[in-house]
Design a protein around this motif. Sequence first.
Motif, mmCIF file in Angstrom:
data_model
loop_
_atom_site.group_PDB
_atom_site.id
_atom_site.type_symbol
_atom_site.label_atom_id
_atom_site.label_comp_id
_atom_site.label_asym_id
_atom_site.label_seq_id
_atom_site.Cartn_x
_atom_site.Cartn_y
_atom_site.Cartn_z
ATOM 1 N N VAL A 167 -14.074 52.341 -36.414
ATOM 2 C CA VAL A 167 -12.890 52.874 -35.730
ATOM 3 C C VAL A 167 -12.673 52.130 -34.401
ATOM 4 O O VAL A 167 -11.541 51.791 -34.047
ATOM 5 N N LYS A 168 -13.754 51.855 -33.688
ATOM 6 C CA LYS A 168 -13.633 51.110 -32.413
ATOM 7 C C LYS A 168 -13.118 49.691 -32.666
ATOM 8 O O LYS A 168 -12.341 49.158 -31.877
ATOM 9 N N HIS A 169 -13.579 49.085 -33.761
ATOM 10 C CA HIS A 169 -13.080 47.749 -34.108
ATOM 11 C C HIS A 169 -11.588 47.812 -34.430
ATOM 12 O O HIS A 169 -10.809 46.969 -33.984
ATOM 13 N N LEU A 170 -11.173 48.817 -35.183
ATOM 14 C CA LEU A 170 -9.756 48.988 -35.509
ATOM 15 C C LEU A 170 -8.927 49.175 -34.237
ATOM 16 O O LEU A 170 -7.787 48.715 -34.149
ATOM 17 N N ALA A 171 -9.528 49.817 -33.237
ATOM 18 C CA ALA A 171 -8.826 50.078 -31.970
ATOM 19 C C ALA A 171 -8.559 48.794 -31.179
ATOM 20 O O ALA A 171 -7.719 48.781 -30.283
ATOM 21 N N THR A 172 -9.245 47.701 -31.523
ATOM 22 C CA THR A 172 -8.972 46.426 -30.843
ATOM 23 C C THR A 172 -7.650 45.829 -31.319
ATOM 24 O O THR A 172 -7.133 44.897 -30.712
ATOM 25 N N PHE A 173 -7.112 46.380 -32.425
ATOM 26 C CA PHE A 173 -5.890 45.811 -32.989
ATOM 27 C C PHE A 173 -4.758 46.821 -33.112
ATOM 28 O O PHE A 173 -3.618 46.534 -32.785
ATOM 29 N N TYR A 174 -5.091 48.018 -33.596
ATOM 30 C CA TYR A 174 -4.058 49.032 -33.829
ATOM 31 C C TYR A 174 -3.748 49.811 -32.556
ATOM 32 O O TYR A 174 -4.551 49.865 -31.628
ATOM 33 N N SER A 175 -2.588 50.453 -32.540
ATOM 34 C CA SER A 175 -2.133 51.214 -31.373
ATOM 35 C C SER A 175 -2.987 52.453 -31.142
ATOM 36 O O SER A 175 -3.644 52.950 -32.071
ATOM 37 N N ARG A 176 -2.937 52.978 -29.924
ATOM 38 C CA ARG A 176 -3.661 54.218 -29.603
ATOM 39 C C ARG A 176 -3.196 55.363 -30.500
ATOM 40 O O ARG A 176 -3.999 56.161 -30.949
ATOM 41 N N ALA A 177 -1.901 55.429 -30.754
ATOM 42 C CA ALA A 177 -1.344 56.494 -31.601
ATOM 43 C C ALA A 177 -1.902 56.389 -33.021
ATOM 44 O O ALA A 177 -2.267 57.397 -33.630
ATOM 45 N N PHE A 178 -2.004 55.161 -33.546
ATOM 46 C CA PHE A 178 -2.535 54.964 -34.890
ATOM 47 C C PHE A 178 -3.993 55.428 -34.956
ATOM 48 O O PHE A 178 -4.388 56.129 -35.892
ATOM 49 N N ILE A 179 -4.772 55.044 -33.952
ATOM 50 C CA ILE A 179 -6.199 55.405 -33.929
ATOM 51 C C ILE A 179 -6.364 56.920 -33.765
ATOM 52 O O ILE A 179 -7.217 57.540 -34.415
#
Length: 201
Positions: free
Chosen positions: A62-74
Amino acid sequence: AHFDEVEKEGLRRLIWKMGAFLGVEILTYCVMGNHFHALVEVPSKELWLARFEGPGGEEALVKHLATFYSRAFIRDLRADLARLRASGNEIGLQARLAEFRRRFCDLSIFTKEVKERFSKWLNRRRGRTGVLWMDRFKSVLVEDGQACRVMAAYIDLNPIRAGLADDPKDYRWCGYAEALAGNERAQKGLARVMQLPHWTD
């Protein structure tokens, strides 16, 4: 479409960003006026995904995804995972995480993402619609050693052949120029091509 300097820079950044996010190592690249070349290494998916296994693996993903996706998406993803966990739906939870895992270390997905995201950005910037890239991407499998060095030179010398610069170090949208300018990612990629332990000018 012929890319201007801002657009070439946007594509350059996107290539690096998508590579880092999707687990595709950029060895060198060159952004030209209407296309790009990239020499990449796709690591073993199993080894690369090991960082997301075991205790803490889900949070690491999830933290890795947060490097690319928006805060709202995460935020929505975390809520979705919590809901699945609370309802005891382990199969649904794992399936949701597998959607992301399957996208890593895949050359086709890397290329598709770069082309689609750049097209959308360029179309918004220019107020246009329609297809930007005409052909499907072409890929060639290159072994380590001499063949890899020849391919890297071919890519970095593109601007010279096109008459855009006299020396690749003067063309800022290629891996060689970035390496000479001090970019560590570009230096690491070309050191790997040259089979050197580290970059030397």
